[in-house]
Design a protein around this motif. Structure first.
Motif, PDB file in Angstrom:
ATOM      1  N   ALA A 124      22.430 141.183  57.560  1.00 25.92           N
ATOM      2  CA  ALA A 124      21.420 140.132  58.079  1.00 25.92           C
ATOM      3  C   ALA A 124      22.825 139.828  59.099  1.00 25.92           C
ATOM      4  O   ALA A 124      21.639 139.320  60.345  1.00 25.92           O
ATOM      5  N   THR A 125      23.669 139.750  59.230  1.00 26.96           N
ATOM      6  CA  THR A 125      24.895 139.627  60.262  1.00 26.96           C
ATOM      7  C   THR A 125      25.164 140.566  61.635  1.00 26.96           C
ATOM      8  O   THR A 125      26.096 140.392  62.036  1.00 26.96           O
ATOM      9  N   GLY A 126      24.954 142.498  60.884  1.00 27.99           N
ATOM     10  CA  GLY A 126      26.433 142.924  61.738  1.00 27.99           C
ATOM     11  C   GLY A 126      26.986 142.570  61.347  1.00 27.99           C
ATOM     12  O   GLY A 126      28.124 143.706  61.612  1.00 27.99           O
ATOM     13  N   SER A 127      28.077 141.802  60.047  1.00 21.45           N
ATOM     14  CA  SER A 127      29.141 141.783  60.459  1.00 21.45           C
ATOM     15  C   SER A 127      29.842 142.890  59.305  1.00 21.45           C
ATOM     16  O   SER A 127      28.903 143.817  58.280  1.00 21.45           O
TER      17      SER A 127
ATOM     18  N   VAL B 185      31.853 137.507  53.727  1.00 23.60           N
ATOM     19  CA  VAL B 185      30.716 136.352  54.478  1.00 23.60           C
ATOM     20  C   VAL B 185      30.130 135.788  53.080  1.00 23.60           C
ATOM     21  O   VAL B 185      29.582 136.057  51.800  1.00 23.60           O
ATOM     22  N   LEU B 186      29.654 134.649  53.321  1.00 22.47           N
ATOM     23  CA  LEU B 186      29.145 133.666  52.289  1.00 22.47           C
ATOM     24  C   LEU B 186      27.518 134.231  52.876  1.00 22.47           C
ATOM     25  O   LEU B 186      27.362 133.409  54.188  1.00 22.47           O
ATOM     26  N   GLY B 187      26.799 134.122  51.248  1.00 20.55           N
ATOM     27  CA  GLY B 187      24.865 134.941  52.697  1.00 20.55           C
ATOM     28  C   GLY B 187      24.391 133.568  52.768  1.00 20.55           C
ATOM     29  O   GLY B 187      24.862 132.067  52.786  1.00 20.55           O
ATOM     30  N   PHE B 188      23.455 132.461  54.846  1.00 16.83           N
ATOM     31  CA  PHE B 188      23.376 131.935  54.261  1.00 16.83           C
ATOM     32  C   PHE B 188      21.858 132.311  55.391  1.00 16.83           C
ATOM     33  O   PHE B 188      21.918 133.256  56.162  1.00 16.83           O
ATOM     34  N   ARG B 189      21.096 131.436  54.842  1.00 17.25           N
ATOM     35  CA  ARG B 189      18.999 131.816  55.890  1.00 17.25           C
ATOM     36  C   ARG B 189      19.046 130.532  56.135  1.00 17.25           C
ATOM     37  O   ARG B 189      18.929 129.390  55.934  1.00 17.25           O
ATOM     38  N   PRO B 190      19.496 130.523  58.116  1.00 20.04           N
ATOM     39  CA  PRO B 190      19.031 129.055  58.414  1.00 20.04           C
ATOM     40  C   PRO B 190      18.098 128.942  58.055  1.00 20.04           C
ATOM     41  O   PRO B 190      17.484 127.804  58.929  1.00 20.04           O
ATOM     42  N   GLN B 191      16.516 129.548  57.762  1.00 24.32           N
ATOM     43  CA  GLN B 191      14.984 129.191  58.153  1.00 24.32           C
ATOM     44  C   GLN B 191      15.251 128.373  56.454  1.00 24.32           C
ATOM     45  O   GLN B 191      14.929 126.932  56.845  1.00 24.32           O
ATOM     46  N   SER B 192      16.087 128.208  55.884  1.00 22.87           N
ATOM     47  CA  SER B 192      15.752 127.200  54.132  1.00 22.87           C
ATOM     48  C   SER B 192      17.206 126.440  54.395  1.00 22.87           C
ATOM     49  O   SER B 192      17.199 125.350  53.551  1.00 22.87           O
ATOM     50  N   ALA B 193      18.777 126.674  54.672  1.00 29.38           N
ATOM     51  CA  ALA B 193      19.689 126.336  54.961  1.00 29.38           C
ATOM     52  C   ALA B 193      19.866 126.358  53.454  1.00 29.38           C
ATOM     53  O   ALA B 193      20.791 125.186  53.250  1.00 29.38           O
TER      54      ALA B 193
ATOM     55  N   THR C 247      40.058 136.360  60.526  1.00 35.14           N
ATOM     56  CA  THR C 247      40.378 136.129  61.526  1.00 35.14           C
ATOM     57  C   THR C 247      40.194 135.050  62.895  1.00 35.14           C
ATOM     58  O   THR C 247      40.884 134.389  63.733  1.00 35.14           O
ATOM     59  N   HIS C 248      38.876 134.708  62.388  1.00 33.58           N
ATOM     60  CA  HIS C 248      38.537 133.013  63.322  1.00 33.58           C
ATOM     61  C   HIS C 248      37.166 132.042  62.715  1.00 33.58           C
ATOM     62  O   HIS C 248      36.795 132.617  61.800  1.00 33.58           O
ATOM     63  N   PRO C 249      37.060 131.706  63.235  1.00 39.24           N
ATOM     64  CA  PRO C 249      36.041 130.917  62.949  1.00 39.24           C
ATOM     65  C   PRO C 249      34.426 131.383  63.325  1.00 39.24           C
ATOM     66  O   PRO C 249      34.443 131.354  64.935  1.00 39.24           O
ATOM     67  N   HIS C 250      34.259 132.179  62.069  1.00 41.27           N
ATOM     68  CA  HIS C 250      32.809 132.752  62.958  1.00 41.27           C
ATOM     69  C   HIS C 250      31.578 132.066  63.557  1.00 41.27           C
ATOM     70  O   HIS C 250      31.673 131.078  62.368  1.00 41.27           O
ATOM     71  N   ALA C 251      30.460 132.271  64.225  1.00 41.37           N
ATOM     72  CA  ALA C 251      29.467 131.928  65.050  1.00 41.37           C
ATOM     73  C   ALA C 251      28.996 132.545  64.335  1.00 41.37           C
ATOM     74  O   ALA C 251      27.100 132.027  64.524  1.00 41.37           O
ATOM     75  N   ASP C 252      28.767 133.416  63.655  1.00 41.19           N
ATOM     76  CA  ASP C 252      27.685 134.431  63.250  1.00 41.19           C
ATOM     77  C   ASP C 252      27.352 134.510  61.564  1.00 41.19           C
ATOM     78  O   ASP C 252      26.076 135.251  61.482  1.00 41.19           O
ATOM     79  N   HIS C 253      27.852 134.182  60.878  1.00 47.35           N
ATOM     80  CA  HIS C 253      28.021 134.460  59.384  1.00 47.35           C
ATOM     81  C   HIS C 253      28.961 133.596  58.795  1.00 47.35           C
ATOM     82  O   HIS C 253      30.209 132.597  59.728  1.00 47.35           O
ATOM     83  N   LEU C 254      28.482 133.028  57.758  1.00 45.37           N
ATOM     84  CA  LEU C 254      29.098 131.643  57.161  1.00 45.37           C
ATOM     85  C   LEU C 254      30.350 132.461  56.474  1.00 45.37           C
ATOM     86  O   LEU C 254      30.012 133.278  55.295  1.00 45.37           O
ATOM     87  N   MET C 255      31.000 131.532  56.825  1.00 41.18           N
ATOM     88  CA  MET C 255      32.503 132.081  56.071  1.00 41.18           C
ATOM     89  C   MET C 255      32.864 132.370  54.493  1.00 41.18           C
ATOM     90  O   MET C 255      32.577 130.808  53.755  1.00 41.18           O
ATOM     91  N   ALA C 256      32.943 132.730  53.391  1.00 48.33           N
ATOM     92  CA  ALA C 256      33.105 132.725  52.099  1.00 48.33           C
ATOM     93  C   ALA C 256      34.546 131.962  51.487  1.00 48.33           C
ATOM     94  O   ALA C 256      35.277 132.464  50.574  1.00 48.33           O
TER      95      ALA C 256
END
Length: 299
Positions: free
Chosen positions: A24-27, A46-54, A81-90
């Motif tokens: 989903a995020t290329g991570s 990565v913790l899965g996250f769907r922005p359409q439904s939050a 490594t950093h606070p990611h902007a494109d995926h939710l951290m697990a």
């Protein structure tokens, strides 16, 4: 999980590294382990996250933990490594499940201060409470018998860090991409193309044979499948943006021009509110639900 592959240890002092690709995020998420002790660490899970439904899901976490159990690995560290902007951290979920320490770079404190302003949430985010360790540049720790060294690697964010594990593995997140792609963007708040150049040069000072494991890949027209491993020597010679001795001035010009063409990640304004809490959702309100605050017309 569509893609996963293991880069085997090259011998004494060298870790096994398994990368797990998040479609989903290329991570790329990593499980790094000491073959001699079977101790391991998780990096940028990565913790899965769907922005359409939050909505969130633990599918990737479950799959990686099943793999670790099958390989009879004991996880000692939960690392980002950093606070990611494109995926939710697990990170927070993993800490709850495994009862193991989680960690990130100490400059997450400065990143939190920056984003308190963007969200107009002056009392939000306390990294000291949500992370057990805030690493400084040159800090050291162990995964089993493998030494780990922390390198401050800002540019993509002002507080990104890399982990150099054992004799020949470095987890360099959003600095390098694969050599045929180049480097990561540096236009997020707190980012800097000039600072990223300096971080890239620091990584290139590692031994030539060091395996570099990156944070993202999306494939290319000539290479449709994801890839995430290269070496210092390959990056120094062939990186599309910096290989062959590109000057800082030329790199900054190219990087900044490229960044102006890129859209913001569709998850950024959602997930940073949670990632600055180690992936923990905001506290529930009186109806028992969790809510995010999204700044309008800011970016």
């Amino acid at each position: 999980m569509k893609f996963a592959r293991t880069s085997a240890s090259s011998g004494a002092g060298s870790p096994d590294v398994t990368g797990f690709y998040d479609d989903a995020t290329g991570s790329i998420q990593y499980l790094v382990s000491d073959p001699s002790t079977r101790k391991a660490a998780l990096i940028d899970i990565v913790l899965g996250f769907r922005p359409q439904s939050a909505s969130t899901d633990p599918d990737s976490v479950d799959a990686i933990l099943r793999f670790a159990e099958h390989e009879e690995l004991e996880i000692e560290w939960i690392l980002d490594t950093h606070p990611h902007a494109d995926h939710l951290m697990a990170s927070s979920l993993l800490k709850e499940r495994l009862n193991k320490p989680n960690a990130i770079g100490e400059k997450v404190i400065e990143i939190a201060e920056l984003w308190r302003g963007h969200y107009n949430m002056p009392d939000a985010f306390d990294p000291r409470a949500d992370f057990d360790h805030l690493f400084q540049n040159a800090d050291q720790f162990e995964i089993g018998d493998l030494p780990v060294r922390v390198i401050l690697s800002p540019g993509h964010t002002l507080g990104s860090i890399s982990y150099v594990v054992g004799t020949d593995a470095a987890f360099v997140h959003d600095t390098f991409m694969q050599p045929d792609v180049g480097t990561s963007r540096a236009d997020f708040p707190g980012g800097s193309a000039a600072t990223l150049y300096d971080s890239l040069q620091t990584i290139l000072q590692l031994p030539d044979h060091t395996r570099l494991f990156i944070g993202h890949d999306y494939g290319t027209d000539n290479r449709p499948g994801p890839a995430w491993e290269s070496t210092v020597l390959e990056q120094r010679r062939h990186n599309a943006h910096i290989g062959g001795g590109t000057s800082k001035q030329a790199f900054v010009k190219q990087r900044e021009a490229r960044d102006k063409t890129l859209a913001l990640p569709d998850r950024m304004l959602h997930v940073l509110q949670m990632n600055l809490r180690a992936g923990r959702l905001p506290d529930p309100e009186d109806d028992g639900r969790h809510y995010l605050k999204i700044p309008m017309n800011t970016f």
